[in-house]
Design an enzyme around this catalytic site. Sequence first.
Site, short mmCIF file in Angstrom:
data_model
loop_
_atom_site.label_atom_id
_atom_site.label_comp_id
_atom_site.label_asym_id
_atom_site.label_seq_id
_atom_site.Cartn_x
_atom_site.Cartn_y
_atom_site.Cartn_z
N GLU A 16 -65.10 -45.45 6.10
CA GLU A 16 -65.28 -46.58 7.02
C GLU A 16 -66.06 -46.24 8.29
O GLU A 16 -65.52 -46.31 9.41
CB GLU A 16 -63.91 -47.16 7.41
CG GLU A 16 -63.11 -47.67 6.24
CD GLU A 16 -61.86 -48.43 6.67
OE1 GLU A 16 -61.57 -48.48 7.88
OE2 GLU A 16 -61.17 -48.99 5.80
N GLU A 39 -59.17 -48.42 -0.96
CA GLU A 39 -57.95 -48.76 -0.22
C GLU A 39 -57.70 -50.25 -0.36
O GLU A 39 -58.64 -51.06 -0.29
CB GLU A 39 -58.09 -48.50 1.30
CG GLU A 39 -58.10 -47.07 1.70
CD GLU A 39 -58.24 -46.87 3.21
OE1 GLU A 39 -57.89 -47.78 4.00
OE2 GLU A 39 -58.73 -45.80 3.59
C1 FCB Z 1 -58.19 -48.48 7.07
C2 FCB Z 1 -58.15 -46.98 7.21
C3 FCB Z 1 -56.85 -46.36 6.81
C4 FCB Z 1 -55.67 -47.20 7.20
C5 FCB Z 1 -55.85 -48.62 6.76
C6 FCB Z 1 -54.69 -49.52 7.05
O1 FCB Z 1 -59.09 -49.02 7.98
O2 FCB Z 1 -59.16 -46.40 6.45
O3 FCB Z 1 -56.81 -45.06 7.35
O4 FCB Z 1 -55.41 -47.07 8.53
O5 FCB Z 1 -57.00 -49.15 7.34
#
Ligand code: FCB
Length: 449
Positions: free
Chosen positions: A167, A352
């Site tokens: 990110e 994620e």
């Molecule tokens: C993302 C991050 C991760 C976590 C989630 C909830 O932005 O990559 O580390 O904090 O959010």
Amino acid sequence: MMDNTRFPENFLWGAATSAYQIEGSPLADGAGPSNWHRFCRIPGAIHNGDTGDVACDHYRRWVDDVRLMKELGLKAYRFSIAWSRALPDGRGKPSEKGLDFYRNLADALATNGIEPFVTLHHWDLPTALDDLGGWANRDSAHWFADYAHLIFRALEDRVRYWTTLNEPWVIVDAGYMHGVHPPGIKSLEKAPLAAHNLLRAHASAVQAFRADGKGQIGLVVNLEPKYAASNALEDAAAMARTHAYMNRQFLDPVFLGAYPDELAEIFGRDWPRFPEDDLKLIQEPIDFLGINYYTRSVVRSDPSSPPFYASPVPQANAEHTEMNWEVFPDGLKSCLLWVKRRYGDVPLYVTENGAALADSASREGRIDDVRRIDYFRTHLRAAQEAIQQGANLKGYFAWSLLDNFEWACGFSKRFGLVQVDYATQERTPKASGWFYRQVIESNGAVIWD
Ligand code: FCB
């Protein structure tokens, strides 16, 4: 006939974490301090004054944690390397003890049949490099490529899946635009420089990988589809600006070789002229793209809010998680299909996806987090629909394996499939953890039950 209730064969089912959020022992065995280690010491920076000093104590409990992953049936585990464990000063002399931690972890995963999926950088930059200007310094691309090269060699026989950055948009937006993450800078001038250098760093690491790495390498971005609050032209334009800034700023240069025009409009005089050669470098091909998806946003035009002249419109009647993020499964599907439409048929992983929820109290040892199960179920359904409509999705990682240190929110937000009692470090799989195990065992069929 294709079985529409299952995911493709060999779909990679995993869970994700990151180093600073779970490891604890940040300075153990000669590791250097990271920007997050330092940032947590600034009064008021982190909710409740929390720090990652102990976190989930994973640095000392990793053997048990791998056992837990096995119990949950994970096929893959996405984790990140703490740069300042491998290179305490960010550059120069490596720490063998630091590298051994990750070698041992990768070995234990292999013994248990769990595929390691390694992120080189998930936000924890060595302070020695932060002191030199961090990502705003053009040299950061070289620091990162050298670090990447070290890690490729240290883990080459153990790891097949790599990603460079997690990110980069958050690194820039939170760290250099709004100052709520380290280095705590609020600068319209530094933000685009940091973004550009992150892209150069990413591409330089991919080049180092092509020279002597093994396996596949990609980039992880967070995508958040933007919707205009109305059909009015100014709302559509506001939507287009926020979409360019958040979703296209990193992907357009990587796949199309140019920044979105909207960025020059947003940053105005602060928008730099970037050398043509940099944009060529940034297009270094990648093997796959990782997408982190949590929510969407609805925006409207707002003349009082520079530099985007846009504001979010709260969706009062929609369901929200504890992060105040709207639950919007369809957005996952639209991201996956949008990437294919705009950038081509690149293999995709959802790296994620998950929900912060205040977990219901344990009843006879059972944590009945039905809302989290529902979140996973509906998002996986959306992912499967995207596959049926042509998205080349190869795997999915739940965020997160464990409740952990949620950055500026400290320990107040729980995303885990497994509950962590921070006083005792006791781990208890939640109902969602057992549900996820069934998802994996059935290759997704249970999401339709
Ligand atoms: C993302 C991050 C991760 C976590 C989630 C909830 O932005 O990559 O580390 O904090 O959010």
